[in-house]
Design a protein around this motif. Structure first.
Motif, PDB file in Angstrom:
ATOM      1  N   LEU B   4       0.822  -1.203   0.000  1.00 19.44           N
ATOM      2  CA  LEU B   4       0.000   0.000   0.000  1.00 19.44           C
ATOM      3  C   LEU B   4       0.868   1.270   0.000  1.00 19.44           C
ATOM      4  CD1 LEU B   4      -3.070   0.133  -0.062  1.00 19.44           C
ATOM      5  CD2 LEU B   4      -3.003   0.723   2.367  1.00 19.44           C
ATOM      6  N   ASN B   5       1.946   1.209   0.783  1.00 16.13           N
ATOM      7  CA  ASN B   5       2.862   2.362   0.831  1.00 16.13           C
ATOM      8  C   ASN B   5       3.529   2.592  -0.509  1.00 16.13           C
ATOM      9  OD1 ASN B   5       2.246   2.612   3.477  1.00 16.13           O
ATOM     10  ND2 ASN B   5       4.120   1.620   4.239  1.00 16.13           N
ATOM     11  N   VAL B   6       3.887   1.479  -1.164  1.00 13.10           N
ATOM     12  CA  VAL B   6       4.510   1.591  -2.492  1.00 13.10           C
ATOM     13  C   VAL B   6       3.531   2.273  -3.448  1.00 13.10           C
ATOM     14  CG1 VAL B   6       5.453   0.305  -4.455  1.00 13.10           C
ATOM     15  CG2 VAL B   6       5.939  -0.463  -2.140  1.00 13.10           C
ATOM     16  N   ILE B   7       2.278   1.856  -3.366  1.00 13.64           N
ATOM     17  CA  ILE B   7       1.261   2.428  -4.259  1.00 13.64           C
ATOM     18  C   ILE B   7       1.090   3.927  -4.013  1.00 13.64           C
ATOM     19  CG2 ILE B   7      -1.222   2.400  -4.824  1.00 13.64           C
ATOM     20  CD1 ILE B   7      -1.145  -0.629  -4.415  1.00 13.64           C
ATOM     21  N   THR B   8       1.029   4.307  -2.738  1.00 12.37           N
ATOM     22  CA  THR B   8       0.866   5.731  -2.412  1.00 12.37           C
ATOM     23  C   THR B   8       2.027   6.556  -2.959  1.00 12.37           C
ATOM     24  OG1 THR B   8       0.050   4.858  -0.323  1.00 12.37           O
ATOM     25  CG2 THR B   8       0.230   7.249  -0.492  1.00 12.37           C
ATOM     26  N   LYS B   9       3.220   6.037  -2.775  1.00 15.68           N
ATOM     27  CA  LYS B   9       4.410   6.748  -3.242  1.00 15.68           C
ATOM     28  C   LYS B   9       4.414   6.849  -4.770  1.00 15.68           C
ATOM     29  CE  LYS B   9       8.819   6.836  -0.859  1.00 15.68           C
ATOM     30  NZ  LYS B   9       9.911   6.048  -0.311  1.00 15.68           N
ATOM     31  N   LEU B  10       4.022   5.741  -5.387  1.00 17.63           N
ATOM     32  CA  LEU B  10       3.983   5.682  -6.846  1.00 17.63           C
ATOM     33  C   LEU B  10       2.988   6.694  -7.407  1.00 17.63           C
ATOM     34  CD1 LEU B  10       5.355   4.003  -9.034  1.00 17.63           C
ATOM     35  CD2 LEU B  10       3.450   2.411  -8.942  1.00 17.63           C
ATOM     36  N   GLU B  11       1.876   6.818  -6.709  1.00 20.41           N
ATOM     37  CA  GLU B  11       0.833   7.768  -7.115  1.00 20.41           C
ATOM     38  C   GLU B  11       1.389   9.188  -7.147  1.00 20.41           C
ATOM     39  OE1 GLU B  11      -3.687   6.440  -6.208  1.00 20.41           O
ATOM     40  OE2 GLU B  11      -2.432   6.996  -4.523  1.00 20.41           O
ATOM     41  N   THR B  12       2.119   9.540  -6.080  1.00 23.53           N
ATOM     42  CA  THR B  12       2.717  10.877  -5.997  1.00 23.53           C
ATOM     43  C   THR B  12       3.694  11.098  -7.148  1.00 23.53           C
ATOM     44  OG1 THR B  12       2.749  10.358  -3.658  1.00 23.53           O
ATOM     45  CG2 THR B  12       3.733  12.465  -4.309  1.00 23.53           C
ATOM     46  N   ILE B  13       4.522  10.081  -7.423  1.00 22.63           N
ATOM     47  CA  ILE B  13       5.526  10.213  -8.493  1.00 22.63           C
ATOM     48  C   ILE B  13       4.856  10.425  -9.847  1.00 22.63           C
ATOM     49  CG2 ILE B  13       7.324   8.974  -9.770  1.00 22.63           C
ATOM     50  CD1 ILE B  13       7.952   7.535  -7.060  1.00 22.63           C
ATOM     51  N   LEU B  14       3.854   9.606 -10.123  1.00 22.81           N
ATOM     52  CA  LEU B  14       3.157   9.725 -11.414  1.00 22.81           C
ATOM     53  C   LEU B  14       2.507  11.103 -11.555  1.00 22.81           C
ATOM     54  CD1 LEU B  14       1.429   6.242 -11.920  1.00 22.81           C
ATOM     55  CD2 LEU B  14       3.371   7.181 -13.151  1.00 22.81           C
ATOM     56  N   ALA B  15       1.856  11.553 -10.490  1.00 21.38           N
ATOM     57  CA  ALA B  15       1.182  12.858 -10.533  1.00 21.38           C
ATOM     58  C   ALA B  15       2.200  13.971 -10.772  1.00 21.38           C
ATOM     59  CB  ALA B  15       0.428  13.088  -9.235  1.00 21.38           C
ATOM     60  N   GLU B  16       3.370  13.818 -10.180  1.00 23.17           N
ATOM     61  CA  GLU B  16       4.407  14.851 -10.309  1.00 23.17           C
ATOM     62  C   GLU B  16       4.955  14.900 -11.737  1.00 23.17           C
ATOM     63  OE1 GLU B  16       7.056  14.659  -6.882  1.00 23.17           O
ATOM     64  OE2 GLU B  16       8.615  15.462  -8.221  1.00 23.17           O
ATOM     65  N   VAL B  17       5.288  13.751 -12.279  1.00 21.78           N
ATOM     66  CA  VAL B  17       5.884  13.726 -13.634  1.00 21.78           C
ATOM     67  C   VAL B  17       4.834  14.050 -14.695  1.00 21.78           C
ATOM     68  CG1 VAL B  17       7.092  12.321 -15.346  1.00 21.78           C
ATOM     69  CG2 VAL B  17       7.640  12.064 -12.927  1.00 21.78           C
ATOM     70  N   LEU B  18       3.640  13.478 -14.569  1.00 22.16           N
ATOM     71  CA  LEU B  18       2.632  13.643 -15.620  1.00 22.16           C
ATOM     72  C   LEU B  18       1.789  14.906 -15.437  1.00 22.16           C
ATOM     73  CD1 LEU B  18       1.431   9.926 -15.772  1.00 22.16           C
ATOM     74  CD2 LEU B  18       3.070  11.048 -17.282  1.00 22.16           C
ATOM     75  N   ILE B  49      11.265   7.105  -9.567  1.00 21.20           N
ATOM     76  CA  ILE B  49      11.058   5.933  -8.703  1.00 21.20           C
ATOM     77  C   ILE B  49      12.387   5.540  -8.051  1.00 21.20           C
ATOM     78  CG2 ILE B  49      10.496   3.458  -8.688  1.00 21.20           C
ATOM     79  CD1 ILE B  49       8.460   4.030 -10.926  1.00 21.20           C
ATOM     80  N   GLU B  50      13.448   5.521  -8.861  1.00 15.86           N
ATOM     81  CA  GLU B  50      14.768   5.139  -8.330  1.00 15.86           C
ATOM     82  C   GLU B  50      15.171   6.048  -7.163  1.00 15.86           C
ATOM     83  OE1 GLU B  50      17.347   2.960 -11.748  1.00 15.86           O
ATOM     84  OE2 GLU B  50      17.383   5.138 -11.791  1.00 15.86           O
ATOM     85  N   LYS B  51      14.962   7.340  -7.373  1.00 14.94           N
ATOM     86  CA  LYS B  51      15.351   8.312  -6.339  1.00 14.94           C
ATOM     87  C   LYS B  51      14.502   8.161  -5.096  1.00 14.94           C
ATOM     88  CE  LYS B  51      17.405  12.270  -8.574  1.00 14.94           C
ATOM     89  NZ  LYS B  51      16.977  13.419  -9.372  1.00 14.94           N
ATOM     90  N   SER B  52      13.213   8.116  -5.338  1.00 19.69           N
ATOM     91  CA  SER B  52      12.273   8.127  -4.233  1.00 19.69           C
ATOM     92  C   SER B  52      12.371   6.868  -3.361  1.00 19.69           C
ATOM     93  CB  SER B  52      10.881   8.304  -4.829  1.00 19.69           C
ATOM     94  OG  SER B  52       9.932   8.169  -3.879  1.00 19.69           O
ATOM     95  N   PHE B  53      12.595   5.708  -3.999  1.00 19.22           N
ATOM     96  CA  PHE B  53      12.687   4.462  -3.228  1.00 19.22           C
ATOM     97  C   PHE B  53      14.130   4.078  -2.917  1.00 19.22           C
ATOM     98  CE2 PHE B  53       8.528   4.052  -5.262  1.00 19.22           C
ATOM     99  CZ  PHE B  53       7.747   3.527  -4.249  1.00 19.22           C
ATOM    100  N   ASP B  54      15.043   4.887  -3.456  1.00 20.07           N
ATOM    101  CA  ASP B  54      16.469   4.611  -3.306  1.00 20.07           C
ATOM    102  C   ASP B  54      16.821   3.186  -3.803  1.00 20.07           C
ATOM    103  OD1 ASP B  54      19.042   5.274  -2.743  1.00 20.07           O
ATOM    104  OD2 ASP B  54      18.983   4.577  -0.673  1.00 20.07           O
ATOM    105  N   ILE B  55      16.415   2.914  -5.009  1.00 24.37           N
ATOM    106  CA  ILE B  55      16.738   1.623  -5.627  1.00 24.37           C
ATOM    107  C   ILE B  55      17.374   1.869  -6.993  1.00 24.37           C
ATOM    108  CG2 ILE B  55      14.940   0.246  -4.498  1.00 24.37           C
ATOM    109  CD1 ILE B  55      13.201   0.680  -7.019  1.00 24.37           C
TER     110      ILE B  55
END
Lengths: 479, 79
Positions: B4-18, B49-55
């Motif tokens: 769920l946390n991954v999804i929330t973070k992903l949502e923010t990233i997508l909204a920011e880029v798009l 995603i790489e930055k935000s999750f540090d992967i």
């Protein structure tokens, strides 16, 4: 043997009858027929290069198996690179040797005279080499397992509807269709015939009539007014599109007659709002190849540079797109400018605009869309002059000719009744494309009332008879 | 990290880029379904995603991303 020839009609009728009436009970026998007829088709065009095609098939078939078998990652990579170098090496030798030889020699000694080696380009080499490159790279990345059946793999590689000029098909898309039995589907076959009819119309009515206007002006472009050159630029862009999209529609249609689906290659590219959108709809099988195997890896490597990394990747990818077309600096410049066109798109972020169908569910485009589409058409039309010109200096002089005071004159050299009629035909051509822009192809009219369908068929058929021009080549055969 | 946390973070990233939020994250969601998620913005999303999750992704991972579900799985496997 081109699709719009009597030879081909005889060929396809014979193949069709054997395929559906004699060998219909077994996919294997149908494939034997496809392989034999494809080899015959290729040899009819030019038997001298059959050896290179056969080598390409065998080499990549066994190389993919080797890549799969090797366990050590480093060795796997080495085998892949060996494959890439051999494939590009052969393509490079036949297609680019003279070009690089001349370019290097002119750098070392600008005064030396250059004697070109007489190297003929094997038919379809750019298309089938890209297919096998995709295949071995996909096997390396474990996207697909290598195929074990050389016979089916050879049938895929030589499949005659797409052999000479694409669409560039992935093995994993075509081979599953070859393995399974194809049912005789009346609707698919009729749809194929429709698509062939539209391809013929595009090629012999639109493209060839445009060529009659374009060729003499390009030969003596320096004596014509800017306005004439501009108008001829418009006709050339239409010619280029109608020629290759017409070819692609015929290829896809012919394949449907055999119950096999090929990828779409053009999706009404002029109805796009920006350059990214345009390339998603123009020569789609090449664009998606470039996207997968050049742009994605490169932009991945350069991703830490953000937008700059994207720009470098796009420009480099389009340089390769340009060079793919042939060994001439004009193609390199063509690719370069298309790559540069992306810079404002990337920076403004307008790439984020949805690339769905323009003004969907509306009869006519909005003023905003018309404006955007007109700008885009001008952009691609001006670059197409590099595509058509024999040298960069000729293209530049042509463009200088356009942007001169005589741009405002009336283009008398091309203003006559015949050409006005051709403009009307182009309006019909693009008009039908506009109406069917959301459909699977430009003449997908299966849901129209029967009477309208038949009126359209007869109308197009009459145009083929009375306005069509004979031809023996396609622009994209040279690539 | 919880899915769920991954999804929330992903949502923010997508909204920011798009620059919009007109999407609902599901496993079946693909880039095609989301306005502006094209080959150009894709790499920007990957970088974020790489930055935000540090992967760090590998090119090999990118080929497997057929839908958002696959993307979430790849992210989770690297955390």
């Amino acid at each position: 043997m081109i699709f719009n020839s009597y030879d081909f009609i005889v060929f396809i009728v014979v193949v069709f009858v054997l395929y559906w009436f004699v060998f219909k009970n077994s996919a294997k026998y149908q494939n034997i027929l496809l392989l034999i007829s494809s080899l015959f088709f290729y040899c009819w065009a030019d038997w001298r290069f059959l050896g290179i095609l056969v080598f390409n098939i065998l080499f990549n078939f066994y190389l993919a198996k080797k890549i799969d078998k090797v366990n050590k990652e480093k060795t796997k990579q080495l085998v892949l690179w060996f494959g890439i170098i051999v494939n590009i090496g052969i393509l490079g030798y036949y297609k680019y040797f003279n070009f690089f030889y001349e370019s290097i020699q002119s750098i070392i000694d600008p005064n030396a005279s250059f004697t070109a080696l007489s190297i003929l380009i094997p038919l379809g080499i750019s298309f089938y080499t890209f297919q096998t490159l995709a295949y071995i790279i996909d096997v390396y990345y474990e996207d697909i397992a290598p195929y074990n059946n050389l016979f089916v793999f050879s049938t895929y590689m030589t499949y005659f509807p797409k052999l000479l000029s694409g669409p560039i098909e992935k093995a994993q898309y075509l081979i599953p269709q070859l393995i399974t039995k194809r049912p005789f589907d009346y609707y698919i076959i009729v749809d194929g015939l429709r698509q062939i009819l539209w391809g013929l119309f595009a090629k012999i009515v639109i493209a060839e009539n445009c060529a009659i206007i374009v060729n003499p002006i390009f030969e003596n472009y320096n004596i014509h007014s800017g306005s004439t050159l501009f108008v001829v630029g418009f006709f050339y862009m239409i010619q280029l599109y109608a020629d290759f999209s017409g070819y692609s529609n015929m290829a896809i249609g012919v394949s449907k007659l055999l119950g096999i689906k090929l990828s779409r290659n053009f999706a009404t590219p002029f109805f796009s709002l920006n350059i990214g959108d345009f390339w998603r709809k123009w020569h789609m099988s090449l664009t998606s190849w470039m996207l997968n195997y050049i742009f994605t890896p490169l932009s991945f490597i350069l991703r830490s540079y953000q937008k700059l990394g994207l720009i470098i990747s796009v420009v480099f990818t389009f340089l390769i797109v340009g060079l793919w077309h042939g060994a001439n600096w004009t193609y390199v410049v063509f690719g370069l400018i298309h790559g540069l066109y992306f810079i404002p798109v990337i920076y403004s972020g307008s790439m984020n605009i949805s690339s769905a169908i323009v003004d969907e569910n509306k009869w006519l485009p909005s003023i905003f869309s018309i404006f955007k589409m007109a700008i885009l058409f001008m952009q691609v039309m001006l670059v197409a002059i590099f595509f058509r010109a024999e040298s960069i200096s000729m293209a530049i002089n042509y463009l200088k000719g356009i942007f001169s005071a005589s741009l405002l004159q009336i283009p008398y050299a091309v203003l006559n009744g015949r050409n006005i009629l051709i403009v009307l035909l182009i309006v019909v051509f693009l008009g039908l494309e506009w109406i069917n822009r959301g459909k699977a192809h430009d003449l997908e009219i299966s849901n129209y009332p029967k009477i309208i369908r038949w009126v359209l068929y007869i109308f197009i058929f009459l145009l083929l008879l009375f306005a069509g021009q004979s031809t023996d080549a396609f622009i994209y055969f040279q690539f | 990290m919880e899915r769920l946390n991954v999804i929330t973070k992903l949502e923010t990233i997508l909204a920011e880029v798009l620059e919009h939020k007109n999407f609902v994250i599901t496993d079946e969601l693909t880039a095609k379904d989301v306005d502006g998620w094209d080959s150009l913005s894709h790499m920007m999303i990957i970088t974020h995603i790489e930055k935000s999750f540090d992967i760090k992704f590998k090119l090999r991972d990118l080929n497997k991303l057929n839908n958002v579900g696959a993307l979430i799985s790849v992210i989770q496997s690297k955390l």
